[in-house]
Design a protein around this motif. Structure first.
Motif, PDB file in Angstrom:
ATOM      1  N   TYR A 179      11.336  21.639  -7.420  1.00 24.41           N
ATOM      2  CA  TYR A 179      10.228  20.809  -6.934  1.00 24.41           C
ATOM      3  C   TYR A 179      10.346  20.670  -5.417  1.00 24.41           C
ATOM      4  N   ASN A 180      10.191  21.774  -4.716  1.00 23.18           N
ATOM      5  CA  ASN A 180      10.417  21.797  -3.268  1.00 23.18           C
ATOM      6  C   ASN A 180       9.425  20.920  -2.503  1.00 23.18           C
ATOM      7  N   ASP A 181       8.161  20.887  -2.952  1.00 22.15           N
ATOM      8  CA  ASP A 181       7.164  20.071  -2.257  1.00 22.15           C
ATOM      9  C   ASP A 181       7.490  18.583  -2.369  1.00 22.15           C
ATOM     10  N   LYS A 182       7.943  18.165  -3.563  1.00 21.94           N
ATOM     11  CA  LYS A 182       8.312  16.767  -3.764  1.00 21.94           C
ATOM     12  C   LYS A 182       9.586  16.431  -2.985  1.00 21.94           C
ATOM     13  N   ARG A 196      12.268  13.641   1.717  1.00 24.32           N
ATOM     14  CA  ARG A 196      13.044  13.779   2.958  1.00 24.32           C
ATOM     15  C   ARG A 196      12.273  13.246   4.165  1.00 24.32           C
ATOM     16  N   LYS A 197      10.971  13.414   4.170  1.00 20.83           N
ATOM     17  CA  LYS A 197      10.164  12.858   5.257  1.00 20.83           C
ATOM     18  C   LYS A 197      10.214  11.332   5.228  1.00 20.83           C
ATOM     19  N   PHE A 198      10.213  10.778   4.020  1.00 15.78           N
ATOM     20  CA  PHE A 198      10.305   9.315   3.878  1.00 15.78           C
ATOM     21  C   PHE A 198      11.666   8.816   4.357  1.00 15.78           C
ATOM     22  N   ILE A 199      12.715   9.560   4.066  1.00 12.02           N
ATOM     23  CA  ILE A 199      14.060   9.172   4.488  1.00 12.02           C
ATOM     24  C   ILE A 199      14.136   9.021   6.007  1.00 12.02           C
ATOM     25  N   LYS A 200      13.448   9.914   6.720  1.00 11.52           N
ATOM     26  CA  LYS A 200      13.496   9.896   8.185  1.00 11.52           C
ATOM     27  C   LYS A 200      12.859   8.637   8.770  1.00 11.52           C
ATOM     28  N   THR A 201      12.007   7.978   7.991  1.00 14.26           N
ATOM     29  CA  THR A 201      11.350   6.751   8.457  1.00 14.26           C
ATOM     30  C   THR A 201      12.196   5.515   8.231  1.00 14.26           C
ATOM     31  N   LEU A 202      13.283   5.648   7.474  1.00 18.50           N
ATOM     32  CA  LEU A 202      14.117   4.499   7.109  1.00 18.50           C
ATOM     33  C   LEU A 202      15.268   4.329   8.080  1.00 18.50           C
ATOM     34  N   PRO A 203      15.719   3.090   8.300  1.00 16.97           N
ATOM     35  CA  PRO A 203      16.938   2.883   9.105  1.00 16.97           C
ATOM     36  C   PRO A 203      18.138   3.453   8.377  1.00 16.97           C
ATOM     37  N   MET A 204      19.107   3.957   9.119  1.00 19.90           N
ATOM     38  CA  MET A 204      20.268   4.608   8.510  1.00 19.90           C
ATOM     39  C   MET A 204      21.084   3.673   7.626  1.00 19.90           C
ATOM     40  N   THR A 205      20.917   2.373   7.816  1.00 22.70           N
ATOM     41  CA  THR A 205      21.669   1.391   7.015  1.00 22.70           C
ATOM     42  C   THR A 205      20.985   1.061   5.706  1.00 22.70           C
ATOM     43  N   ASP A 206      19.799   1.628   5.472  1.00 20.34           N
ATOM     44  CA  ASP A 206      19.042   1.318   4.245  1.00 20.34           C
ATOM     45  C   ASP A 206      19.843   1.722   3.017  1.00 20.34           C
ATOM     46  N   ALA A 207      20.027   0.786   2.077  1.00 23.21           N
ATOM     47  CA  ALA A 207      20.845   1.033   0.884  1.00 23.21           C
ATOM     48  C   ALA A 207      20.254   2.111  -0.007  1.00 23.21           C
ATOM     49  N   ALA A 252       0.835  -1.207   0.000  1.00 23.66           N
ATOM     50  CA  ALA A 252       0.000   0.000   0.000  1.00 23.66           C
ATOM     51  C   ALA A 252       0.865   1.252   0.000  1.00 23.66           C
ATOM     52  N   SER A 253       1.953   1.240   0.777  1.00 17.81           N
ATOM     53  CA  SER A 253       2.828   2.412   0.838  1.00 17.81           C
ATOM     54  C   SER A 253       3.517   2.656  -0.506  1.00 17.81           C
ATOM     55  N   SER A 254       3.897   1.580  -1.177  1.00 14.37           N
ATOM     56  CA  SER A 254       4.509   1.710  -2.503  1.00 14.37           C
ATOM     57  C   SER A 254       3.526   2.314  -3.491  1.00 14.37           C
ATOM     58  N   PHE A 255       2.270   1.878  -3.423  1.00 12.75           N
ATOM     59  CA  PHE A 255       1.241   2.409  -4.327  1.00 12.75           C
ATOM     60  C   PHE A 255       1.058   3.906  -4.102  1.00 12.75           C
ATOM     61  N   VAL A 256       1.007   4.321  -2.846  1.00 14.01           N
ATOM     62  CA  VAL A 256       0.822   5.743  -2.528  1.00 14.01           C
ATOM     63  C   VAL A 256       2.003   6.563  -3.039  1.00 14.01           C
ATOM     64  N   ARG A 257       3.227   6.068  -2.783  1.00 15.45           N
ATOM     65  CA  ARG A 257       4.420   6.783  -3.271  1.00 15.45           C
ATOM     66  C   ARG A 257       4.402   6.896  -4.789  1.00 15.45           C
ATOM     67  N   SER A 258       4.088   5.806  -5.449  1.00 17.98           N
ATOM     68  CA  SER A 258       4.096   5.788  -6.915  1.00 17.98           C
ATOM     69  C   SER A 258       3.086   6.765  -7.493  1.00 17.98           C
ATOM     70  N   MET A 259       1.898   6.822  -6.900  1.00 19.86           N
ATOM     71  CA  MET A 259       0.856   7.702  -7.406  1.00 19.86           C
ATOM     72  C   MET A 259       1.215   9.179  -7.200  1.00 19.86           C
ATOM     73  N   LYS A 260       1.865   9.494  -6.085  1.00 19.86           N
ATOM     74  CA  LYS A 260       2.247  10.879  -5.818  1.00 19.86           C
ATOM     75  C   LYS A 260       3.252  11.397  -6.843  1.00 19.86           C
ATOM     76  N   PHE A 261       4.071  10.494  -7.396  1.00 20.83           N
ATOM     77  CA  PHE A 261       5.135  10.917  -8.307  1.00 20.83           C
ATOM     78  C   PHE A 261       4.888  10.470  -9.745  1.00 20.83           C
ATOM     79  N   ARG A 262       3.680   9.966 -10.045  1.00 22.29           N
ATOM     80  CA  ARG A 262       3.425   9.462 -11.388  1.00 22.29           C
ATOM     81  C   ARG A 262       3.536  10.560 -12.439  1.00 22.29           C
ATOM     82  N   GLY A 263       3.185  11.799 -12.069  1.00 20.20           N
ATOM     83  CA  GLY A 263       3.287  12.906 -13.018  1.00 20.20           C
ATOM     84  C   GLY A 263       4.714  13.189 -13.437  1.00 20.20           C
TER      85      GLY A 263
END
Length: 350
Positions: free
Chosen positions: A329-332, A337-348, A287-298
Motif C-alpha cells: 500500500y505505497n500510496d497510503k 509519512r507526510k503526516f508524520i512530517k507535520t508532527l513534533p518529534m516528541t509526539d507519542a 476536520a483533519s481527523s475526519f479527513v484522515r479517517s475517511m481516507k483510510f475507511r476502506g
C-alpha cells in the motif's frame, strides 16, 4: 459448579432451573432465537437456554438437580457465528511470535498461529493474570489470536503464556452496531456488559490482580460494565487495570467511570487514521481527523488485518507506514509519512 460461578452466571442458571421446575417434561431447545425484536433488544437474552447443561431426574414427584456442566453443544466456535455465546475462555500460547514491528504476510501468519485456536477452553472464572474483551465482528477463533496479539503489545515484557478471553460474539455488522449504541446509552446495559460486571466483581471478591485489555467494541462493553458495576456492586476494583486499543468508547467517559470504581487505566493506543476511536468513539471530531479517517475507511472495513489502522495493535505511525509499504500500500504509506512530517518529534504517536 454453582459455587464457582459469578453472579450473572448463577442468575442465568437459576432461570433455567426455574423453567425445568415449571415444566420438567419439556424437551429442551438449544436453538438460537431468530426473533428480531428479541435480538435487537439487548437486555433480552437471545438464546432459549443458557450455556450450562443441567442434569436432573424425577423421583417420587421431586425434581433432583444432579449436576451442572458446560454444555458441549453450546460452547466453542460455531459455523454460524451468531450462535456463539458470551463466555469466558482460557487461551494458551503456542509459539513466541508477537506483533512488535512492521511485518509481511508470512510473518503476520505466524503471529496468528501464536495462540492455540484449537484448544480454547471454557472456564467459569479468570485464572490467568491477563484477560481481554474483543471488539465487533470477532468470531471466537479470530478473537482468540487477535486479543492475544493485543495483550502482548499492551503488556510488553510480561511473557504471557495464557490469558482469559471474555468473548463478545458477533451478530454481524448491523446488530453489532445496535449493541454498541445500546451500551453507550444511559440506563440498563446489554447482557455482555452485565456479564462482564459480574466477572469484575468476582475478581474483586477473590482478590485477584488482573491486567485487562479492551479492543474496539470491547472498550464500549467495558465502559458499560463499569457503569453497571458502580450501581449494583460498588466496591472498589483495586488490583485490576485496563489497557485500551482502538477504543470504540469515548476515552474521557471511560476514564471517569474507571476512576470512580477504582480501576486503573494504564495505556491507550489509538491510530490517528482509525475511524473507530476518532469518529465512532468521538475522541477526535476535528476536520483533519475526519479527513484522515475517511481516507483510510476502506482499510478499516477491509479484510487485510495488517493494513488496517484498527485491527492490529498500533505501534506508532512510523511502524504503520512501514507496515503499509511492506504489504504493497505505497500510496497510503506516503500519506502517513507526510503526516508524520507535520508532527513534533516528541509526539507519542510516532
Amino acid at each position: 459448579m454453582l459455587s464457582q460461578l459469578n453472579d450473572y452466571d448463577i442468575k442465568m442458571v437459576c432461570a433455567d432451573i426455574k423453567q425445568i421446575c415449571a415444566n420438567p417434561n419439556a424437551q429442551n431447545s438449544i436453538k438460537h432465537s431468530r426473533n428480531p425484536l428479541r435480538r435487537l433488544w439487548r437486555t433480552k437474552y437471545p438464546f432459549r437456554n443458557y450455556h450450562f447443561l443441567i442434569e436432573y431426574s424425577l423421583k417420587n414427584g421431586f425434581i433432583n438437580v444432579e449436576d451442572i456442566l458446560f454444555d458441549k453443544q453450546l460452547y466453542g466456535a460455531k459455523d454460524t457465528f451468531s450462535a456463539e455465546r458470551t463466555m469466558l475462555y482460557e487461551v494458551k500460547r503456542r509459539s513466541s511470535h508477537s506483533y512488535d514491528k512492521a511485518m509481511n504476510k508470512k510473518e503476520l501468519d505466524k503471529v496468528r498461529e501464536a495462540w492455540d485456536q484449537e484448544k480454547i477452553i471454557p472456564t467459569t472464572r479468570i485464572n490467568t493474570e491477563h484477560a481481554a474483551v474483543n471488539g465487533m465482528l470477532n468470531e471466537l477463533t479470530k478473537a482468540a489470536w487477535l486479543m492475544g496479539t493485543h495483550l502482548d503489545s499492551a503488556y510488553e515484557g510480561d511473557g504471557i503464556k495464557a490469558y482469559t478471553l471474555f468473548h463478545n460474539p458477533t451478530d454481524r455488522v448491523k446488530l453489532d452496531l445496535v449493541e454498541c449504541a445500546f451500551d453507550k446509552r444511559l440506563g440498563t446495559k446489554s447482557h455482555n456488559a452485565q456479564h462482564l460486571a459480574a466477572v469484575l466483581a468476582q475478581n474483586s471478591q477473590q482478590g485477584k490482580q488482573v491486567k485487562w485489555l479492551a479492543h474496539s467494541q470491547g472498550a464500549i462493553i467495558f465502559c458499560a460494565a463499569l457503569e453497571h458495576y458502580r450501581i449494583y456492586y460498588g466496591k472498589p476494583l483495586t488490583g485490576q487495570q485496563l489497557a485500551v486499543h482502538g477504543s470504540g468508547s469515548n476515552i474521557e467517559r471511560l476514564k471517569r467511570i474507571a476512576n470512580s470504581t477504582g480501576l486503573k487505566v494504564v495505556a491507550i493506543r489509538n491510530n490517528p487514521y482509525d475511524l473507530v476511536p476518532n469518529l465512532a468513539g468521538r475522541n477526535d471530531l476535528s476536520a483533519s481527523s475526519f479527513v484522515r479517517s475517511m481516507k483510510f475507511r476502506g482499510l478499516v472495513t477491509g479484510e487485510d488485518a495488517g493494513a488496517s489502522p484498527h485491527t492490529l495493535p498500533f505501534l506508532g505511525l512510523v511502524t504503520y507506514a512501514d507496515q503499509l509499504q511492506m504489504l504493497g500500500y505505497n500510496d497510503k504509506a506516503d500519506i502517513v509519512r507526510k503526516f508524520i512530517k507535520t508532527l513534533p518529534m516528541t509526539d507519542a504517536r510516532l
